[in-house]
Design an enzyme around this catalytic site. Structure first.
Site, PDB file in Angstrom:
ATOM      1  N   ASP A 195       0.865  -1.181   0.000  1.00  0.00           N
ATOM      2  CA  ASP A 195       0.000   0.000   0.000  1.00  0.00           C
ATOM      3  C   ASP A 195       0.905   1.235   0.000  1.00  0.00           C
ATOM      4  O   ASP A 195       1.463   1.600   1.042  1.00  0.00           O
ATOM      5  CB  ASP A 195      -0.908   0.013   1.232  1.00  0.00           C
ATOM      6  CG  ASP A 195      -1.969  -1.086   1.205  1.00  0.00           C
ATOM      7  OD1 ASP A 195      -1.711  -2.146   0.604  1.00  0.00           O
ATOM      8  OD2 ASP A 195      -3.045  -0.878   1.800  1.00  0.00           O
TER       9      ASP A 195
ATOM     10  N   LYS B  22      -6.954   3.579  -3.171  1.00  0.00           N
ATOM     11  CA  LYS B  22      -7.302   3.479  -1.746  1.00  0.00           C
ATOM     12  C   LYS B  22      -7.547   4.872  -1.182  1.00  0.00           C
ATOM     13  O   LYS B  22      -6.811   5.813  -1.481  1.00  0.00           O
ATOM     14  CB  LYS B  22      -6.167   2.779  -0.999  1.00  0.00           C
ATOM     15  CG  LYS B  22      -6.342   2.678   0.506  1.00  0.00           C
ATOM     16  CD  LYS B  22      -5.166   1.927   1.133  1.00  0.00           C
ATOM     17  CE  LYS B  22      -5.172   1.986   2.654  1.00  0.00           C
ATOM     18  NZ  LYS B  22      -4.019   1.284   3.252  1.00  0.00           N
TER      19      LYS B  22
ATOM     20  N   LYS C 129     -10.133   0.254  -2.423  1.00  0.00           N
ATOM     21  CA  LYS C 129     -10.003  -0.075  -1.003  1.00  0.00           C
ATOM     22  C   LYS C 129     -10.435   1.111  -0.157  1.00  0.00           C
ATOM     23  O   LYS C 129      -9.982   2.237  -0.355  1.00  0.00           O
ATOM     24  CB  LYS C 129      -8.562  -0.461  -0.655  1.00  0.00           C
ATOM     25  CG  LYS C 129      -8.357  -0.762   0.841  1.00  0.00           C
ATOM     26  CD  LYS C 129      -6.957  -1.265   1.132  1.00  0.00           C
ATOM     27  CE  LYS C 129      -6.698  -1.418   2.625  1.00  0.00           C
ATOM     28  NZ  LYS C 129      -5.344  -1.932   2.924  1.00  0.00           N
TER      29      LYS C 129
END
Length: 237
Positions: free
Chosen positions: A103, A169, A198
């Site tokens: 991430d 995300k 996400k």
């Protein structure tokens, strides 16, 4: 895990909910003992992954080596301001230590200044390096949506897709805001079906998790994992 076409409490199962969760173990004060306990919780509840600090990747990989739980970590966290070559080094080191999901925080300042080609080049560099080393590596790009305009969020979605990332995300969970339904709908509307979304930041209840899935997310970053899945089990019993 394939989610049902219509997402409701009735169509979901506890196993489906667990498989949407990246269990976050990112607090700076977290001890190795707490990381081990968190990884064991992931194994017990069969979450999609655990997301740990870079220094804890080896420990998480060792703890979860005989389980299906994926090990993830963060890159350029939490502000995204490290140079590209450092993010690439972080990514490669994480993979060597056992991470299969990354991430990474994009460079927020460059995005806000309109230097979109530089933002895309950095995402491409990290993604290409990670996938060359580990072809099935999953790369998620964190926006920190609370700091961006809708136009900037849309641009970020387009950059991530062109750069070959797997997910967009919402946030780090350490910024001024977390996942909002409006942001999730916007991100889903401006990415193709091959991209994933996400939601992360402030998701602490089952109802909020379901709302995020309904808004377009298919992965959820959360630390209240046990409470969420236990509530799901109780409501389905």
């Amino acid at each position: 895990m394939v989610l049902p076409a219509v997402i409701t409490l009735e169509t979901l199962t506890p196993e489906m909910v667990a498989q949407t969760i990246d269990h976050a173990l990112l607090n700076p004060e977290m001890t190795p003992e707490e990381v081990i306990a968190g990884c064991r919780l992931c194994a017990e509840y069969q979450t999609a992954s655990v997301c740990v600090k870079p220094c804890d990747v080896k420990l998480a990989a060792q703890t979860l080596q005989d389980t299906p739980v994926a090990v993830g970590t963060v890159i350029g966290f939490p502000h995204g301001n490290t140079p590209t070559k450092v993010k690439v080094f972080e990514a490669l080191t994480a993979i060597e230590d056992g991470a299969v999901e990354l991430d990474m925080v994009l460079n927020i300042g460059l995005l806000k200044s309109g230097q979109l080609s530089k933002v895309q080049e950095e995402i491409s560099a990290v993604t290409a390096a990670a996938k060359t080393k580990l072809p099935l590596c999953c790369v998620k790009v964190i926006f920190e949506c609370s700091l961006l305009t809708d136009e900037e969020k849309i641009s970020a979605c387009q950059l991530c897709e062109r750069a070959g990332a797997d997910y967009v995300k919402t946030s780090t969970g350490f910024g001024s805001g977390g996942a909002t339904l409006d942001d999730l709908k916007l991100m889903r509307a401006h990415t193709s079906d091959s991209m994933h979304v996400k939601a992360s930041g402030g998701i602490r209840t089952l109802d909020h998790l379901i709302e995020c899935l309904q808004a377009g997310a298919d992965r959820i970053g959360a630390s209240a994992t046990a409470a969420i899945i236990d509530e799901m089990r109780a409501r389905k019993s």
